[in-house]
Design an enzyme around this catalytic site. Structure first.
Site, PDB file in Angstrom:
ATOM      1  N   GLY A  76       9.036  -9.207  -8.442  1.00 21.03           N
ATOM      2  CA  GLY A  76      10.228  -8.427  -8.738  1.00 21.03           C
ATOM      3  C   GLY A  76      10.019  -7.053  -9.343  1.00 21.03           C
ATOM      4  N   ASP A  77       8.757  -6.666  -9.627  1.00 19.42           N
ATOM      5  CA  ASP A  77       8.535  -5.374 -10.290  1.00 19.42           C
ATOM      6  C   ASP A  77       7.156  -4.824  -9.941  1.00 19.42           C
ATOM      7  OD1 ASP A  77       9.360  -3.248 -11.819  1.00 19.42           O
ATOM      8  OD2 ASP A  77       8.893  -4.172 -13.737  1.00 19.42           O
ATOM      9  N   PHE A  78       6.861  -4.776  -8.636  1.00 16.74           N
ATOM     10  CA  PHE A  78       5.559  -4.319  -8.156  1.00 16.74           C
ATOM     11  C   PHE A  78       5.547  -2.795  -8.187  1.00 16.74           C
ATOM     12  CE2 PHE A  78       2.171  -3.694  -4.990  1.00 16.74           C
ATOM     13  CZ  PHE A  78       1.294  -4.718  -5.289  1.00 16.74           C
ATOM     14  N   ASN A  79       5.385  -2.237  -9.374  1.00 17.24           N
ATOM     15  CA  ASN A  79       5.506  -0.784  -9.519  1.00 17.24           C
ATOM     16  C   ASN A  79       4.207  -0.127  -9.975  1.00 17.24           C
ATOM     17  OD1 ASN A  79       5.349  -0.516 -12.438  1.00 17.24           O
ATOM     18  ND2 ASN A  79       7.453  -1.244 -12.579  1.00 17.24           N
TER      19      ASN A  79
END
Length: 372
Positions: free
Chosen positions: A224-227
């Protein structure tokens, strides 16, 4: 990152001095702290910790994570995060691991000094193994990193098909693309009426093109937060000058969601770190090519991907500015992505979907035709 909709509530960042953090680690975990320094965080408190050598210590150090009191109330979610990290580690993925304290617990709710006139707050405290490497925001982006990042994300999604936890079903989670229509509650932090109007049009298009078809999209447990702040890279020892993916951090936004939402998040943040004169859309094409080498998109996923990417751009832009207005002392970090993002939004939305998809098909064909 913010986990739920707290439009009317200011989330209070924990207050803990370095001396108090050191005492907490030594009291709860039994380690002798050699050094400790604060790390960047959205609305929580993180410290990088080195401890005296002993047979039990992790050689790279630890991350002390102190969660704000608002989010600390969701104990089930912390259990899910720990279980997902353990699950992925057992599958061979480089992710942090929770360290048990002296009571054998991997998390504890601690009564800590508060910012508000000394009132105490209840904060979830965890000690995680620290992973060495550089976030890919800090290294020059290359087509090779972009491709490898896409492969890595797809493999994580593939592995998580066998993972489930009730806490992943989060119907009200601010950073989920499902929540994009609530963006209008935060537009007051922006001053440009033209920008506000454009955002409204894009949100409406996302509702029509994506949310109306959400039941057609394959779903599962996702990071959900592959940044750019959560993906680690290291120099390849067999190929000096080339970097490879070596870690995935921050499981705060894990959720049961459409896979294409997770892909769009990874695409958007990768493109956001591409510097002029390079073309971010080209780098996005290599990311997608890597991803599809492991998990090909369904026709519906491919059709909606364009709108999902801009949806995450809008969230990052608006929420970044909103949070920076609440925490001006942390403004530089909070606007790392959001600060210059409108240029990318303009470029993306101003390029026809068909043109972007044509570029990406050509990139994939070129990669497939390369000699093995």
């Amino acid at each position: 990152m913010d986990q739920t909709d707290n439009t009317r509530t200011t989330v209070e960042k924990p207050s803990l001095t370095e001396e108090e953090a050191t005492q907490l680690i030594e009291r709860r975990y039994g380690f002798k702290v050699e050094s400790l320094r604060p790390m960047n965080s959205y609305v929580d408190l993180n410290f990088y910790v080195k401890v005296a050598d002993n047979n039990l210590s992790w050689p790279h150090g630890y991350t002390l994570k102190v969660t704000n009191s608002t989010y600390s109330k969701n104990g089930d979610l912390f259990v899910a995060q720990t279980k997902m990290m353990t699950f992925l580690a057992h599958k061979g993925f480089p992710v942090p691991q929770a360290v048990p304290n002296l009571r054998g617990e991997v998390m504890s709710l601690e009564s800590l000094p508060g910012n508000n006139y000394g009132r105490c707050s209840e904060n979830m405290v965890r000690l995680l193994t620290y992973l060495p490497g550089s976030i890919y925001y800090d290294v020059p982006m290359t087509l090779s990193i972009a491709y490898d990042a896409g492969v890595f994300l797809a493999k994580v999604q593939e592995a998580l098909q066998d993972f489930s936890h009730p806490a992943l079903h989060r119907p009200v989670m601010l950073w989920s693309l499902v929540s994009l229509p609530s963006l209008d509650k935060y537009l007051h932090c922006l001053t440009d009426n033209r920008v506000k109007g454009e955002i409204g049009k894009m949100v409406q298009t996302f509702e029509e093109k994506v949310l109306s078809r959400i039941d057609e999209l394959p779903q599962g447990a996702v990071h959900g937060d592959f940044n750019d702040q959560n993906v680690l890279v290291e120099e390849d020892p067999t190929d000096p000058g080339k970097h490879r993916i070596c870690g995935l951090l921050d499981f705060d936004l894990i959720i049961y969601n459409p896979y294409v939402f997770d892909l769009a998040i990874g695409l958007m943040y990768l493109m956001s770190v591409v510097r002029d004169p390079d073309d971010p859309i080209t780098f996005g094409g290599h990311f997608l090519a890597g991803y599809e080498s492991v998990r090909p998109l369904t026709p519906v996923e491919r059709d909606v991907l364009y709108y999902c990417v801009v949806a995450r751009m809008l969230q990052s832009y608006v929420y970044g500015h909103h949070t920076a207005s609440m925490y001006p002392e942390n403004r530089e970090y909070l606007l790392v992505t959001a600060g210059g993002l409108w240029k990318l939004i303009d470029r993306w939305w101003g390029t026809p979907k068909a043109e972007i998809y044509r570029q990406w098909r050509d990139i994939q064909k070129s990669i497939q035709n390369q000699p093995k």
